[in-house]
Design a protein around this motif. Structure first.
Motif, PDB file in Angstrom:
ATOM      1  N   ALA A 181      10.170   4.295   2.916  1.00 59.14           N
ATOM      2  CA  ALA A 181       9.690   3.159   2.131  1.00 59.14           C
ATOM      3  C   ALA A 181      10.175   1.872   2.787  1.00 59.14           C
ATOM      4  O   ALA A 181      11.305   1.821   3.292  1.00 59.14           O
ATOM      5  N   MET A 182       9.327   0.860   2.801  1.00 55.42           N
ATOM      6  CA  MET A 182       9.723  -0.460   3.298  1.00 55.42           C
ATOM      7  C   MET A 182       9.743  -1.422   2.134  1.00 55.42           C
ATOM      8  O   MET A 182       8.794  -1.477   1.337  1.00 55.42           O
ATOM      9  N   VAL A 183      10.823  -2.202   2.035  1.00 56.81           N
ATOM     10  CA  VAL A 183      10.989  -3.156   0.935  1.00 56.81           C
ATOM     11  C   VAL A 183      11.205  -4.540   1.512  1.00 56.81           C
ATOM     12  O   VAL A 183      12.115  -4.740   2.335  1.00 56.81           O
ATOM     13  N   ALA A 193       5.230  -2.531   7.592  1.00 59.08           N
ATOM     14  CA  ALA A 193       5.172  -1.250   6.900  1.00 59.08           C
ATOM     15  C   ALA A 193       3.800  -0.605   7.052  1.00 59.08           C
ATOM     16  O   ALA A 193       3.690   0.597   7.338  1.00 59.08           O
ATOM     17  N   ARG A 194       2.754  -1.385   6.865  1.00 52.00           N
ATOM     18  CA  ARG A 194       1.391  -0.863   6.999  1.00 52.00           C
ATOM     19  C   ARG A 194       1.118  -0.425   8.442  1.00 52.00           C
ATOM     20  O   ARG A 194       0.554   0.652   8.682  1.00 52.00           O
ATOM     21  N   LEU A 200       5.575   4.171   1.489  1.00 56.30           N
ATOM     22  CA  LEU A 200       5.595   3.326   0.302  1.00 56.30           C
ATOM     23  C   LEU A 200       5.913   1.900   0.740  1.00 56.30           C
ATOM     24  O   LEU A 200       6.868   1.679   1.491  1.00 56.30           O
ATOM     25  N   VAL A 201       5.110   0.953   0.286  1.00 57.04           N
ATOM     26  CA  VAL A 201       5.286  -0.453   0.663  1.00 57.04           C
ATOM     27  C   VAL A 201       5.604  -1.238  -0.603  1.00 57.04           C
ATOM     28  O   VAL A 201       4.761  -1.358  -1.504  1.00 57.04           O
ATOM     29  N   MET A 217      -0.921  -6.468   0.278  1.00 53.53           N
ATOM     30  CA  MET A 217      -0.312  -5.511   1.202  1.00 53.53           C
ATOM     31  C   MET A 217       0.574  -4.483   0.509  1.00 53.53           C
ATOM     32  O   MET A 217       0.911  -3.452   1.094  1.00 53.53           O
ATOM     33  N   ALA A 218       0.989  -4.755  -0.732  1.00 45.67           N
ATOM     34  CA  ALA A 218       2.002  -3.923  -1.385  1.00 45.67           C
ATOM     35  C   ALA A 218       1.387  -2.794  -2.201  1.00 45.67           C
ATOM     36  O   ALA A 218       0.319  -2.939  -2.801  1.00 45.67           O
ATOM     37  N   ASP A 219       2.094  -1.650  -2.233  1.00 37.43           N
ATOM     38  CA  ASP A 219       1.745  -0.584  -3.166  1.00 37.43           C
ATOM     39  C   ASP A 219       2.237  -0.931  -4.565  1.00 37.43           C
ATOM     40  O   ASP A 219       1.619  -0.573  -5.563  1.00 37.43           O
TER      41      ASP A 219
END
Length: 235
Positions: A181-183, A193-194, A200-201, A217-219
Motif C-alpha cells: 500500500a502507498m500512503v 503508486a499507480r 492499495l493507494v 488517483m486514490a482508492d
C-alpha cells in the motif's frame, strides 16, 4: 486489500506536519538563494509554491512535492550543471539537518506506525527529500526501528512520481508491488503508486493535498494515517 503486507509512506504531510516543519527551513533556503534579500526570498518562496495569504504551501507545488534539485533548477535558472549540483548538496545538508531537528509528527502518526508494525506490516518511506533527511527524521521521531527502509530522491534513479521506490521496496521485502500500500498527501505519491502497481493507494488530508486533488488517483482518502490501522483492520 486483504493481500496487503507492506506499507510505503510518504514523509512530509503524511508522517510529519509539513507546514509546521518546513516553512522555516524553506525560508532559510530562499534567503540563501536570494543573498539575504528579504523581498527576493519571498518571491522565490511564492515561485516554489508558498501561499502567503493562507500561510501554507500549495498542493503539488515544487516545494510541497518536488526535490531539492528541482528547487535549485527553479531558483537558479542561470546556473550550470556543476553549480546546481553544488547548490543542491548544500540544500540537502540544510534539509537533512534542520528538517530532522524541526520535524513535528502529525497527531497520531507515531501511534499508527507502532500499531501497523505490531500487526506485522513491513514499513518503508518514499520521499522526495534526501535519504539522509528521511533517515534522520525517522530517528528524531523515535520510529526508525520499525521501518525496513527509507528511499529519498537520491536513493533511486528516478524520484516520485516515477515508480522506482516502490519497486525497490518490493525487491527488498520480497513482496509483489500488489502487496504494498502507498500512503501520501500529494499527487506525486499516488501517481508513483499507480505507476508501480501498488495494491492499495491511500490519500491523506493531513498535508498539502486536498480531496479534489487526490480523489482521481486514490482508492480511499483518509483524514490522516491515524485512521489507517482501523481501516486496514476492517478491510
Amino acid at each position: 486489500m486483504r493481500g496487503i503486507k507492506a506499507i510505503l509512506f510518504d514523509k512530509d504531510g503524511t508522517l510529519v506536519d509539513f507546514q509546521k516543519t518546513w516553512f522555516a527551513i524553506g525560508d532559510v533556503m530562499a534567503l540563501t538563494a536570494a543573498g539575504g534579500d528579504r523581498e527576493k526570498a519571498n518571491t522565490l518562496l511564492e515561485l516554489a509554491g508558498y501561499d502567503f495569504a493562507n500561510h501554507r504551501f500549495k498542493a503539488d507545488s515544487v516545494f510541497a512535492a518536488g526535490t531539492n534539485a528541482e528547487i535549485v533548477e527553479l531558483w537558479y535558472p542561470e546556473a550550470d550543471e556543476t553549480e546546481r549540483q553544488t547548490i543542491t548538496a548544500g540544500f540537502n545538508t540544510i534539509t537533512a539537518e534542520e528538517g530532522a531537528a524541526a520535524s513535528v509528527a502529525l497527531p497520531g502518526s507515531k501511534d499508527a506506525v507502532t500499531a501497523l508494525h505490531g500487526q506485522g506490516f513491513r514499513l518503508g518511506v518514499a520521499t522526495n527529500d534526501s535519504t539522509s533527511g528521511a533517515e534522520k527524521t525517522l530517528l528524531a521521531l523515535g520510529i526508525a526501528q520499525m521501518f525496513d527502509a527509507a528511499y529519498g530522491y537520491d536513493a533511486v534513479a528516478n524520484p516520485k512520481p516515477a515508480p522506482d521506490a516502490i519497486h525497490a521496496f518490493a525487491d527488498l521485502t520480497g513482496l509483489k508491488t500488489s502487496e504494498i500500500a502507498m500512503v501520501g498527501d500529494n499527487r506525486h505519491d499516488l501517481e508513483m503508486a499507480r505507476a508501480g502497481g501498488a495494491g492499495l493507494v491511500v490519500g491523506v488530508l493531513s498535508g498539502t493535498g486536498t480531496r479534489e486533488t487526490l480523489a482521481p488517483m486514490a482508492d480511499v482518502i483518509l483524514d490522516s494515517v491515524a485512521d489507517l490501522p482501523e481501516f486496514l483492520g476492517a478491510a
